[in-house]
Design a protein around this motif. Structure first.
Motif, PDB file in Angstrom:
ATOM      1  N   PRO A 123       0.832  -1.212   0.000  1.00  0.00           N
ATOM      2  CA  PRO A 123       0.000   0.000   0.000  1.00  0.00           C
ATOM      3  C   PRO A 123       0.862   1.256   0.000  1.00  0.00           C
ATOM      4  CG  PRO A 123      -0.047  -1.068   2.156  1.00  0.00           C
ATOM      5  CD  PRO A 123       0.640  -2.009   1.223  1.00  0.00           C
ATOM      6  N   SER A 124       0.405   2.280  -0.712  1.00  0.00           N
ATOM      7  CA  SER A 124       1.135   3.550  -0.730  1.00  0.00           C
ATOM      8  C   SER A 124       0.970   4.246   0.613  1.00  0.00           C
ATOM      9  CB  SER A 124       0.577   4.452  -1.840  1.00  0.00           C
ATOM     10  OG  SER A 124      -0.763   4.824  -1.542  1.00  0.00           O
ATOM     11  N   LEU A 125       1.831   5.214   0.858  1.00  0.00           N
ATOM     12  CA  LEU A 125       1.720   5.966   2.100  1.00  0.00           C
ATOM     13  C   LEU A 125       0.388   6.705   2.164  1.00  0.00           C
ATOM     14  CD1 LEU A 125       5.341   7.407   2.440  1.00  0.00           C
ATOM     15  CD2 LEU A 125       4.370   5.368   3.507  1.00  0.00           C
ATOM     16  N   GLY A 126      -0.080   7.147   1.002  1.00  0.00           N
ATOM     17  CA  GLY A 126      -1.372   7.819   0.961  1.00  0.00           C
ATOM     18  C   GLY A 126      -2.498   6.895   1.382  1.00  0.00           C
ATOM     19  N   ALA A 127      -2.422   5.629   0.936  1.00  0.00           N
ATOM     20  CA  ALA A 127      -3.466   4.667   1.284  1.00  0.00           C
ATOM     21  C   ALA A 127      -3.456   4.337   2.769  1.00  0.00           C
ATOM     22  CB  ALA A 127      -3.283   3.397   0.464  1.00  0.00           C
ATOM     23  N   LEU A 128      -2.307   4.520   3.425  1.00  0.00           N
ATOM     24  CA  LEU A 128      -2.206   4.232   4.861  1.00  0.00           C
ATOM     25  C   LEU A 128      -2.698   5.394   5.720  1.00  0.00           C
ATOM     26  CD1 LEU A 128       1.288   2.466   5.071  1.00  0.00           C
ATOM     27  CD2 LEU A 128      -0.977   1.431   4.865  1.00  0.00           C
ATOM     28  N   ARG A 129      -2.999   6.530   5.084  1.00  0.00           N
ATOM     29  CA  ARG A 129      -3.494   7.682   5.848  1.00  0.00           C
ATOM     30  C   ARG A 129      -5.018   7.600   5.974  1.00  0.00           C
ATOM     31  NH1 ARG A 129       0.920  10.203   2.912  1.00  0.00           N
ATOM     32  NH2 ARG A 129       2.453  11.006   4.410  1.00  0.00           N
ATOM     33  N   LYS A 130      -5.466   6.721   6.828  1.00  0.00           N
ATOM     34  CA  LYS A 130      -6.901   6.540   7.046  1.00  0.00           C
ATOM     35  C   LYS A 130      -7.482   7.725   7.825  1.00  0.00           C
ATOM     36  CE  LYS A 130      -6.940   2.227   5.429  1.00  0.00           C
ATOM     37  NZ  LYS A 130      -7.675   1.840   4.213  1.00  0.00           N
ATOM     38  N   LYS A 131      -6.693   8.239   8.760  1.00  0.00           N
ATOM     39  CA  LYS A 131      -7.097   9.384   9.571  1.00  0.00           C
ATOM     40  C   LYS A 131      -5.917  10.333   9.674  1.00  0.00           C
ATOM     41  CE  LYS A 131     -10.652   6.981  12.237  1.00  0.00           C
ATOM     42  NZ  LYS A 131     -11.176   6.662  13.592  1.00  0.00           N
ATOM     43  N   LYS A 132      -6.024  11.353  10.516  1.00  0.00           N
ATOM     44  CA  LYS A 132      -4.947  12.331  10.627  1.00  0.00           C
ATOM     45  C   LYS A 132      -3.669  11.685  11.146  1.00  0.00           C
ATOM     46  CE  LYS A 132      -3.756  16.864  12.538  1.00  0.00           C
ATOM     47  NZ  LYS A 132      -4.214  18.016  13.349  1.00  0.00           N
ATOM     48  N   PHE A 133      -3.811  10.784  12.145  1.00  0.00           N
ATOM     49  CA  PHE A 133      -2.646  10.080  12.704  1.00  0.00           C
ATOM     50  C   PHE A 133      -2.874   8.573  12.534  1.00  0.00           C
ATOM     51  CE2 PHE A 133      -3.164  14.033  15.114  1.00  0.00           C
ATOM     52  CZ  PHE A 133      -1.942  14.630  14.845  1.00  0.00           C
ATOM     53  N   LYS A 141       7.718   8.405  11.392  1.00  0.00           N
ATOM     54  CA  LYS A 141       7.175   9.270  10.352  1.00  0.00           C
ATOM     55  C   LYS A 141       5.703   8.939  10.146  1.00  0.00           C
ATOM     56  CE  LYS A 141      11.631   9.051   7.915  1.00  0.00           C
ATOM     57  NZ  LYS A 141      12.290   8.609   6.657  1.00  0.00           N
ATOM     58  N   GLU A 142       4.933   9.955   9.815  1.00  0.00           N
ATOM     59  CA  GLU A 142       3.503   9.767   9.573  1.00  0.00           C
ATOM     60  C   GLU A 142       3.256   9.415   8.102  1.00  0.00           C
ATOM     61  OE1 GLU A 142      -0.312   9.277  10.099  1.00  0.00           O
ATOM     62  OE2 GLU A 142       1.031   9.694  11.768  1.00  0.00           O
ATOM     63  N   PRO A 143       2.520   8.358   7.785  1.00  0.00           N
ATOM     64  CA  PRO A 143       1.946   7.382   8.714  1.00  0.00           C
ATOM     65  C   PRO A 143       3.035   6.469   9.267  1.00  0.00           C
ATOM     66  CG  PRO A 143       1.550   6.697   6.455  1.00  0.00           C
ATOM     67  CD  PRO A 143       2.176   8.051   6.365  1.00  0.00           C
ATOM     68  N   ARG A 144       2.946   6.153  10.542  1.00  0.00           N
ATOM     69  CA  ARG A 144       3.970   5.350  11.207  1.00  0.00           C
ATOM     70  C   ARG A 144       3.746   3.864  10.927  1.00  0.00           C
ATOM     71  NH1 ARG A 144       4.591   7.330  17.349  1.00  0.00           N
ATOM     72  NH2 ARG A 144       2.348   6.949  17.376  1.00  0.00           N
ATOM     73  N   VAL A 145       4.846   3.186  10.604  1.00  0.00           N
ATOM     74  CA  VAL A 145       4.792   1.732  10.391  1.00  0.00           C
ATOM     75  C   VAL A 145       5.843   1.092  11.281  1.00  0.00           C
ATOM     76  CG1 VAL A 145       4.979  -0.168   8.752  1.00  0.00           C
ATOM     77  CG2 VAL A 145       4.043   2.031   7.991  1.00  0.00           C
ATOM     78  N   TYR A 146       5.393   0.297  12.235  1.00  0.00           N
ATOM     79  CA  TYR A 146       6.302  -0.390  13.152  1.00  0.00           C
ATOM     80  C   TYR A 146       6.599  -1.783  12.620  1.00  0.00           C
ATOM     81  CZ  TYR A 146       4.779   3.185  16.520  1.00  0.00           C
ATOM     82  OH  TYR A 146       4.503   4.364  17.147  1.00  0.00           O
ATOM     83  N   GLN A 147       7.895  -2.087  12.484  1.00  0.00           N
ATOM     84  CA  GLN A 147       8.256  -3.476  12.192  1.00  0.00           C
ATOM     85  C   GLN A 147       8.054  -4.289  13.463  1.00  0.00           C
ATOM     86  OE1 GLN A 147       8.750  -4.146   9.141  1.00  0.00           O
ATOM     87  NE2 GLN A 147      10.366  -2.976   8.151  1.00  0.00           N
ATOM     88  N   THR A 148       7.994  -5.604  13.325  1.00  0.00           N
ATOM     89  CA  THR A 148       7.686  -6.435  14.492  1.00  0.00           C
ATOM     90  C   THR A 148       8.694  -6.250  15.623  1.00  0.00           C
ATOM     91  OG1 THR A 148       8.826  -8.234  13.361  1.00  0.00           O
ATOM     92  CG2 THR A 148       6.429  -8.210  13.251  1.00  0.00           C
ATOM     93  N   GLY A 149       9.960  -5.987  15.288  1.00  0.00           N
ATOM     94  CA  GLY A 149      10.956  -5.784  16.334  1.00  0.00           C
ATOM     95  C   GLY A 149      10.777  -4.484  17.086  1.00  0.00           C
ATOM     96  N   LYS A 150       9.951  -3.572  16.556  1.00  0.00           N
ATOM     97  CA  LYS A 150       9.730  -2.267  17.174  1.00  0.00           C
ATOM     98  C   LYS A 150       8.334  -2.129  17.767  1.00  0.00           C
ATOM     99  CE  LYS A 150      13.723  -0.458  15.878  1.00  0.00           C
ATOM    100  NZ  LYS A 150      14.744  -0.010  16.840  1.00  0.00           N
ATOM    101  N   VAL A 151       7.540  -3.199  17.736  1.00  0.00           N
ATOM    102  CA  VAL A 151       6.155  -3.096  18.187  1.00  0.00           C
ATOM    103  C   VAL A 151       6.064  -2.754  19.672  1.00  0.00           C
ATOM    104  CG1 VAL A 151       5.861  -5.534  18.755  1.00  0.00           C
ATOM    105  CG2 VAL A 151       3.888  -4.181  18.012  1.00  0.00           C
ATOM    106  N   GLU A 152       7.141  -3.016  20.417  1.00  0.00           N
ATOM    107  CA  GLU A 152       7.149  -2.685  21.837  1.00  0.00           C
ATOM    108  C   GLU A 152       6.916  -1.187  22.059  1.00  0.00           C
ATOM    109  OE1 GLU A 152       9.817  -3.564  25.852  1.00  0.00           O
ATOM    110  OE2 GLU A 152      10.745  -3.697  23.878  1.00  0.00           O
ATOM    111  N   GLU A 153       7.397  -0.353  21.132  1.00  0.00           N
ATOM    112  CA  GLU A 153       7.189   1.094  21.233  1.00  0.00           C
ATOM    113  C   GLU A 153       5.691   1.416  21.221  1.00  0.00           C
ATOM    114  OE1 GLU A 153       9.328   3.178  18.214  1.00  0.00           O
ATOM    115  OE2 GLU A 153      11.145   1.964  18.466  1.00  0.00           O
TER     116      GLU A 153
END
Length: 513
Positions: free
Chosen positions: A82-92, A192-204
């Protein structure tokens, strides 16, 4: 005055009669021709209808209507990232990504999205899940999310996130390359917005949604979603009989090579699996009077290797849980939370153990010294009860062989420091190279020979693709072949066997209980 009518001549009457006769004959002949044509068409249609091809088509059509699941038999996952635009479902927007090959990491990824969704009260925030799969992945499920759910043993359904899941296919069809491509696609996007966490960073993300006093904890979410038995089951009663402090649940993963289709030698993570031989050492050193349970999955030879240490009263492997009605992953974790919460859970697969630890159950995870991931934090959530033991060896002989491959660089040189081999281990690796290249005894193994071995058996470079999987053999088959070749040639396996968990390693593990 009376008007006279014209009298038609005999010649004109004759001509009119001829024209009428000719027209009648034409019409009659046309009717006959049309009738013959229709008959011919009916015969041709009958032949076509009864042809083998048509019969086969009708059979398939009937089967598709009789069995709706067949309609999806050839459904491919064709969506691209998905494009970054498609991941912008809401403001954040917060998204968590994992590749389907990283099934162990998926447990916390899915749970993290669920936790965020439960605790989020702001209307302008969206939390979702991204799952990447290799190109040409097909399935028989109704939707791509249903396929992922089935692949993860109902995990998406357990945490009610199927409607929040985006599934796409990478351009790579090779499992290893698909994983690497997906990780690179979303690299560096957690800030960065939209934020994408890899599985190793999901703790954040989990920490962010656990920080308020009103927040439901990860532990609360897991226990709620996994559920519990209202009435104690027979299998639950057996586990409950062992549920005392100091008793251990030993988690097996079988052979990791069997869980990920075809695996390349260089990506083997055998340091994460516990062989039966090492387990018997651990069992023999568990304090007198203490008891243990066996969980996870057992590879072919492990049942025999465990021998009398495996009984109907201490076996709680995935197949036994399924037989008892715990048919998805969530129910199985709910079983362990309900009936083994006082025991210490132990194993070498962090993905398996993290849900146990996140529910506040004492968990010990072992990791190999020098492993590229050694030192990372394992376990998540504010109730996390995970501790880690670093050992010098790995779980079994197959693991040692795969570890040996990790010592070598693509150019045939060896890594230095803790990642590299000792002098004896270099000899071991050179023996492996010598056998696989079928070199004459008079030929010495040097850097160029090791590079040839790496490119032939480990990375297989051709065309534009790198690190191709061995299309004919699984990791377990290749490791077995290596071991057999070494034995058949009479090589001293002392250095090889020294890599199995040592007595001091086992002492450290048992002490952690």
């Amino acid at each position: 005055m009376k008007r006279s009518l014209p009298v038609e001549t005999e010649q004109r009457q004759s001509r009119r009669a001829n024209v009428h006769a000719n027209n009648s004959a034409f019409v009659s002949q046309t009717f006959v021709d049309n009738r013959e044509l229709a008959a011919s068409q009916r015969q041709l249609k009958a032949l076509m209808v009864n042809s083998p091809q048509s019969i086969a088509q009708r059979l398939v059509k009937n089967q598709l209507h009789s069995y709706p699941q067949m309609l999806m038999q050839f459904k491919k996952i064709t969506a691209t990232a998905p494009s970054l635009g498609a991941l912008r479902k809401k403001k954040f927007n917060n998204w968590v990504h994992f590749n389907i090959q990283m099934s162990g990491d998926s447990r916390m990824a899915v749970a993290g999205v669920r936790l965020a969704g439960q605790n989020e009260t702001r209307d302008n925030y969206y939390n979702g899940l991204i799952v990447s799969v290799p190109k040409d992945t097909d399935h028989a499920e109704s939707t791509d999310a249903d396929y992922v759910d089935k692949k993860l043993y109902g995990l998406l359904s357990t945490h009610s996130v199927k409607d929040k899941t985006e599934v796409y296919a990478t351009s790579a069809s090779n499992p290893h390359d698909s994983r690497q491509e997906a990780l690179e696609t979303w690299k560096g996007r957690s800030n960065k917005e939209p934020r994408v966490y890899q599985t190793g960073k999901v703790e954040e993300l989990i920490n962010e949604y656990e920080k308020l006093p009103s927040d439901k904890s990860l532990k609360d979410t897991l226990i709620q979603d996994y559920g519990h038995d209202d009435v104690e089951t027979e299998l639950g009663g057996k586990m409950k009989a062992l549920n005392s402090a100091g008793n251990a649940v030993l988690w097996f993963k079988g052979d990791p090579a069997e869980s990920g289709a075809i695996n390349s030698l260089q990506t083997a993570k055998t340091e994460h699996w516990l062989s039966a031989g090492a387990s018997n050492k651990i069992i023999s050193k568990i304090a007198k009077g203490k008891k243990f349970a066996i969980a996870g999955s057992l590879a072919g030879g492990m049942e025999g290797a465990l021998s009398d240490n495996l009984t109907s009263d201490n076996r709680f492997t995935a197949d036994k849980l399924n037989e008892a009605g715990y048919t998805n992953l969530g129910k199985q974790y709910g079983f362990f939370n309900q009936y083994s919460d006082k025991m210490t859970h132990f194993g070498g697969r962090s993905g398996h153990l993290e849900p146990i630890a996140a529910m506040g159950i004492k968990t010990v995870y072992f990791e190999e010294e020098g492993n590229s991931q050694a030192g990372r934090t394992v376990g998540m959530g504010k109730n996390n009860a995970m501790s880690k033991v670093v050992v010098s060896g790995v779980g079994g002989l197959g693991g040692v062989i795969s570890k040996a491959l990790s010592w070598m660089q693509p150019d045939g040189g060896y890594y230095s420091g803790t990642r590299g081999p000792s002098g004896d281990q270099e000899t071991l690796m050179d023996n492996i190279v010598h056998q696989w290249l079928k070199l004459d005894v008079s030929v010495a193994v040097d850097k160029n020979k090791r590079k040839e071995f790496y490119e032939t058996f480990v990375a297989k470079k051709f065309g534009t693709n790198q690190h191709q999987q061995d299309k004919d053999k699984t990791l377990s088959e290749n490791s077995k072949r290596m071991l057999e070749q070494l034995k058949n040639k009479g090589h001293d396996l002392t250095a090889l066997e020294a890599g199995v968990l040592s007595d001091s390693d086992v002492d450290e593990i048992v002490k952690a209980f």
